[in-house]
Design an enzyme around this catalytic site. Structure first.
Site, PDB file in Angstrom:
ATOM      1  N   GLU A 117      -3.749  47.460-112.302  1.00 41.56           N
ATOM      2  CA  GLU A 117      -2.901  46.107-112.284  1.00 41.56           C
ATOM      3  C   GLU A 117      -2.112  46.121-113.745  1.00 41.56           C
ATOM      4  OE1 GLU A 117      -6.260  43.399-111.139  1.00 41.56           O
ATOM      5  OE2 GLU A 117      -4.875  42.749-109.665  1.00 41.56           O
ATOM      6  N   GLU A 166     -11.389  45.995-105.013  1.00 43.70           N
ATOM      7  CA  GLU A 166     -12.086  44.709-104.997  1.00 43.70           C
ATOM      8  C   GLU A 166     -12.520  44.268-103.741  1.00 43.70           C
ATOM      9  OE1 GLU A 166      -9.223  45.811-106.544  1.00 43.70           O
ATOM     10  OE2 GLU A 166      -9.354  44.965-108.695  1.00 43.70           O
TER      11      GLU A 166
END
Ligand code: NAD
Length: 697
Positions: free
Chosen positions: A105, A125
């Site tokens: 990210e 995740e």
């Protein structure tokens, strides 16, 4: 600060330095923001490079901060990424080794990305029950397209950078760098220093390929492959949002979903599984600094079901194996099965032909103990008989070089006794693999009272090498896993005796999340195994309370799928269980003989009795020190028995139900005259924790 800042030749280099994976802890985040600010205010700087020190770019969130206020302390990851994205000077991410989760990210917030080949790129995740929370679900579809992003985000799987670089139309990487990454990144940064406007992922639109139907299909598919899991479905929602909303609105949506999931029971359970696996390798009295023995060559005794699978585990890890049998026919049979297994993987495209050949080249066979004497570790997988195993260990004691580790794959025998037939009991340990050994992740490491600490440290290291989750168990009948499973199955028998049907019990267990209910498992594994154990145990002890339904069906020869009938009927060549009138009649008869009137039993009671029977046994196992922590018990169940991972294991299940509630339910079950009432006395540890308001995990 867990970063360093250096200016070379007009380019500021921010180096992430938070070992082992440059996790984005508070001080790493602060270092990035600080570095960006410094670069902004230094007129001599024209561009910025962010790179990782050591072997990786960035593995994502700092797991040491999980659950602590530091995890969201300023600057949080959103603020950090915004600072990078809004820099007025170009920021280049120089990526090698790993860019995962928050690491990816962060890279997506940079203006440019250069990458070394073979870097693992992932948003994992979903595997801990959440969605990426710092823009990953919004930015990845913008650079890879919806289909590829959905695949990565919903599975959490990592993809090598070179594969992504070659994907048509990808906008994730600007350059693939073979060689010196930092030098290439600095050169790249200099080359783009004057380019304006700065490119930003936020300005890219998501390809319009995906329509509502594609998302519905993805959701339906995930409902099958990731059954009962919430996070994969929510990942689809987030990616769909990326196709409809602008970046800021999409990020707000993603954050809302993230916040909803992070405190959910599923996320708690999956985090428990994540940390529990790592914690399982720690043995309280065996420090990490313990010197280990070298294990470079392994011998396996017995080329049957288990021996063959165990050999494959080592071959897969590149460790040479010598397989010993009593007769050439047994070797031929065992080798044939190993080859067949590998060939099936090759034909499915899961294994390259040359890899298969390399693995087979590491395997040798022998009929003579002299040939195995120099192995560093030997694993015995002969018949489950103390006499046979004692003979084998006596021979091993005579021939094996000093310091060799002598392991037994016994599932039920006393490892202390096996050790005692040798003159080197400290070198003996149990390595209880699960069938099929080359597939199942669990390895129960059975520590006898004699096992030396360096042997324990070594086998834990070896387990990691062969990609097993090793859980240490003390010596007791059934070790951790089978000892608890016996109580689960025993409850299943009581339940059908009392009025539930075989199908109802299986369906309730499967709805809870088990891959198969207890009776289907029995039919698969063979009902005769339990029958033989019960004969040995209970027939000599007539006062033991147990339901005879299992014996009744075995007396009818219903041993399971291998004979075409068990708790269910099976049509020839099919595995579909068909309810059996003969079984029901046998159960009815047992019930009648015991004078029990059938009653309707709710699915809720079924699940609670099955699970809490394991929990109570688990509490005894903990108190006896057979397991050193509750999470170890849960790891046994998650990796070896198909307990639903999103429930975290039986002990966490009890914690989430609340231990006072567990005790209350057990007291209810204790009042049932058709059950083993004494069994339901809450184990002292359970009663104590419940009374003190504490938990197992
Ligand atoms: P198996 O019958 O398939 O294989 C045993 C092999 O050992 C045979 O090939 C036999 O020829 C060989 N053997 C017997 N005595 C020997 C000797 N003295 N020297 C050399 N070879 C000898 O049995 P299995 O299912 O592979 O079980 C082996 C062990 O693994 C047992 O202790 C069993 O309890 C344990 N185990 C089995 C499972 C399972 O699911 N099958 C799971 C975990 C542990």
């Amino acid at each position: 600060m867990s970063t360093s800042y250096q200016v070379t030749d007009g380019v500021a280099v921010i180096t992430l330095a938070n070992p082992p994976v440059n996790g984005l802890g508070q001080s790493t985040r602060a270092g990035i923001v600080d570095g960006i600010h410094k670069a902004q205010s230094d007129a001599a700087v024209t561009a910025v490079v962010i790179i990782g020190s050591g072997k990786v770019f960035c593995g994502g969130a700092d797991i040491k901060e999980f659950g602590s206020p530091k995890a969201s302390a300023a600057p949080d990851l959103h603020v950090t990424i915004s600072a990078v994205e809004q820099s007025s000077k170009p920021v280049v991410a120089a990526i090698h080794g790993v860019a995962m989760g928050g690491g990816l990210e962060l890279a997506l917030g940079c203006h440019y990305r250069v990458v070394s080949p073979g870097t693992q790129i992932a948003l994992p995740e979903v595997n801990i029950g959440i969605v990426p929370g710092a823009g990953g679900t919004q930015r990845l579809p913008r650079v890879l397209g919806v289909e590829a992003a959905l695949q990565m985000i919903t599975t959490g799987a990592s993809v090598p950078s070179d594969k992504l670089f070659k994907a048509p139309g990808q906008k994730l990487f600007n350059q693939l760098v073979d060689g010196d990454l930092l030098a290439a990144a600095v050169a790249f940064a200099k080359g783009v220093a004057a380019v304006r406007p700065l490119p930003s992922v936020r300005d890219l639109s998501v390809s319009a390929l995906a329509d509502a139907e594609a998302f519905a299909k993805a959701r339906a598919e995930l409902a099958k492959t990731r059954r009962n899991l919430i996070a994969p479905q929510r990942c689809v929602d987030c990616v769909e949002a990326a196709t409809k909303l602008d970046l800021d609105a999409g990020i707000a949506f993603e954050l809302e979903v993230f916040n909803g999931l992070v405190t959910s029971d599923q996320a708690r359970a999956l985090r428990h599984a994540f940390f529990g696996e790592r914690a399982a390798s720690k043995i309280p009295d065996v420090p990490d600094s313990t010197t280990t023995r070298k294990v470079e060559k392994v011998a396996v005794i017995g080329a049957g079901t288990m021996g063959g699978g165990i050999a494959m585990c080592f071959l897969n890890a590149g460790v040479p194996v010598i397989l010993l049998e009593m007769k050439q026919e047994a070797i031929d049979r065992g080798l044939g099965i190993i080859r067949k297994n590998y060939e099936s993987q090759v034909s499915k495209g899961k294994l390259a032909q040359d890899k298969y050949e390399q693995r087979m080249a590491l395997l040798t066979t022998t009929l003579s103990y002299d040939d195995i004497a120099q192995a560093d570790m030997v694993i015995e997988a002969v018949f489950e008989d103390l006499g046979v195993k004692s003979q084998v260990f006596t021979k091993l004691d005579a021939v094996m070089k000093p310091g060799a580790i002598l392991a037994s794959n016994t599932s039920t025998l006393d490892v202390d006794k096996i050790a005692e037939v040798t003159q080197r009991p400290g070198d003996v340990v149990g390595l209880h693999f699960f069938s099929p050994a080359n597939v199942m992740r669990l390895l129960e490491v059975v520590r006898s009272k004699h096992t030396a600490k360096d042997v324990m440290a070594t086998v834990m290291q070896v387990a990691k090498k062969i990609k097993k989750v090793a859980v240490v168990s003390g010596v007791c009948d059934g070790f951790i896993g089978n000892r608890m499973f016996e109580q689960y199955v025993r409850q299943g028998f009581f339940l059908v005796e009392e009025g539930a049907t075989v199908q109802q019990v299986d369906k309730a267990a499967e709805a809870f999340g088990w891959a198969m209910g207890p009776f289907r498992v029995g039919d698969l594994a063979g009902n005769d195994i339990g029958f033989a154990i019960r004969k040995r145990r209970y027939l000599e002890k007539p006062d033991v309370i147990y339901s005879k339904v299992g014996d009744a069906i075995c007396e009818l020869g219903r041993f399971g799928q291998k004979v075409g009938k068990g708790w269910y009927d099976y049509e020839v060549g099919k595995r579909e269980p068909v309810p059996s009138a003969e079984v029901q009649a046998a159960i009815d008869k047992v019930r009648l003989d015991k004078g029990i009137t059938a009653r309707a039993i709710s699915d809720e009671e079924i699940v609670q009795r099955l699970t809490l029977a394991m929990v109570n046994e688990g509490a005894l196992i903990l108190a006896e020190g057979i397991a050193s922590k509750a999470s170890d018990i849960d790891m046994v169940y998650l990796t070896g028995y198909g307990f639903p991972v999103y429930r975290g294991g039986p002990m966490l299940y009890a914690d989430m139900l609340g231990l006072p509630k567990v005790v209350e339910l057990m007291k209810q079950f204790q009042a049932n005259p058709n059950d083993d009432q004494a069994f339901w006395t809450p184990a002292p540890l359970l009663a104590k924790l419940a009374a003190e308001g504490k938990t197992f995990c």
